[in-house]
Design an enzyme around this catalytic site. Structure first.
Site, PDB file in Angstrom:
ATOM      1  N   THR A   1      -0.991   7.616  -1.248  1.00  0.00           N
ATOM      2  CA  THR A   1      -2.217   7.534  -2.049  1.00  0.00           C
ATOM      3  C   THR A   1      -3.202   6.491  -1.512  1.00  0.00           C
ATOM      4  OG1 THR A   1      -1.302   5.840  -3.471  1.00  0.00           O
ATOM      5  CG2 THR A   1      -0.903   8.120  -4.133  1.00  0.00           C
TER       6      THR A   1
ATOM      7  N   ARG B   1       0.844  -1.193   0.000  1.00  0.00           N
ATOM      8  CA  ARG B   1       0.000   0.000   0.000  1.00  0.00           C
ATOM      9  C   ARG B   1       0.879   1.242   0.000  1.00  0.00           C
ATOM     10  NH1 ARG B   1      -5.088   1.950   2.758  1.00  0.00           N
ATOM     11  NH2 ARG B   1      -3.956   3.288   4.193  1.00  0.00           N
TER      12      ARG B   1
ATOM     13  N   ASP C   1       1.619 -13.831   8.878  1.00  0.00           N
ATOM     14  CA  ASP C   1       2.202 -13.880  10.226  1.00  0.00           C
ATOM     15  C   ASP C   1       2.071 -15.280  10.808  1.00  0.00           C
ATOM     16  OD1 ASP C   1       2.900 -11.267  10.143  1.00  0.00           O
ATOM     17  OD2 ASP C   1       1.400 -10.565  11.591  1.00  0.00           O
TER      18      ASP C   1
END
Ligand code: URA
Length: 260
Positions: A157, A153, A254
């Site tokens: 933006t 990400r 994870d």
């Protein structure tokens, strides 16, 4: 014997037509229950995830191979394939790997009129969680080429941004199994499809495999790329405020890659 509860058997209705969810069997529900449980230790999480990945890959690979233009192919069961060649789709229900006829001579000196698999596929994992699915693909398709895409990400933006891509040189001539265990909003997966299309892969040759999806992500993928096939093990209820799939299983990467 207890029958499966409605929470297991009743999946969401009106899914996009490019979605193929695995049948909600007791086995699959049990495997997913194991990886959803927050008490499940990492070793078991890996074990049960790998089993689901194997089921998904076999379904996805069969979709890839059954979608190709047909020459003299037969199903493994021996019946002629009858798919509409002009519109190969998930609805054809071809669940057997297509093959071409092949004759071999056995050590007894006799000929055996059998079949041989054909097909050029590759895997592309969306890093890091998608890398967990590479071994399952290699177990089913020996020497398969595997590429990688890193998307994150962009903090400014808030859009999914490509950081790295390493793809097979001849990817445009292959069916592409895109690997990412969780389809949440669809942002990364849609970006990954855009990258594959930029490298010459037609969207109808992309099959996106994931373990857990949700209606929001499935709809986003369908509206961006309706020809991309999505093979998912399970469609969950939706997303929470943090964009995690619910009930979900938490952060797949994870739990798979990080020791607890
Ligand atoms: N990625 C995950 O690992 N889990 C989610 O619930 C959503 C995205």
């Amino acid at each position: 014997m207890t029958s499966l509860p409605a929470t297991v058997t009743a999946g969401p209705s009106d899914l996009p037509p490019n979605t193929c969810a695995l049948p909600r069997t007791g086995q699959l529900a049990g495997l997913l229950t194991a990886i959803r449980d927050k008490q499940t230790a990492r070793g078991d999480f890996i074990f049960y995830s790998d089993r689901i990945i194997r089921l998904l890959v076999e379904e996805g690979a069969s979709e890839a191979l059954s979608a190709r233009p047909q020459t003299r192919r037969r199903t493994l069961a021996g019946g002629d394939l009858v798919a509409d060649q002009s519109s190969p789709s998930l609805q054809t229900g071809l669940n057997h790997l297509p093959v071409v006829e092949k004759t071999v001579t056995t050590p007894t000196g006799l000929d055996y009129n059998g079949v041989s698999f054909e097909g050029r596929i590759c895997g592309v994992s969306i890093m890091r969680a998608g890398e967990a699915m590479e071994a399952g693909l290699r177990e089913c398709c020996r020497a398969v080429r595997i590429g990688k895409i890193l998307i994150q990400r962009d903090e400014e933006t808030a859009q999914a941004k490509l950081f790295y891509a390493k793809l097979p040189d001849d990817i445009q001539s292959r069916y592409c199994l895109l690997l990412d265990p969780m389809l949440a909003t669809g942002g990364s997966a849609i970006k990954a499809v855009e990258v594959l299309i930029d490298h010459g892969v037609p969207q109808e040759r992309i099959i996106f495999l994931n373990l857990v999806s949700c209606p929001e992500g499935l709809r986003a993928m369908y509206s961006a790329y309706p020809q991309v096939k999505v093979v998912t093990a399970w469609v969950d209820d939706g997303l929470d405020a943090h964009k995690y799939i619910v009930p979900g299983l938490g952060d797949f990467g994870d739990r798979y890659f990080t020791s607890n």
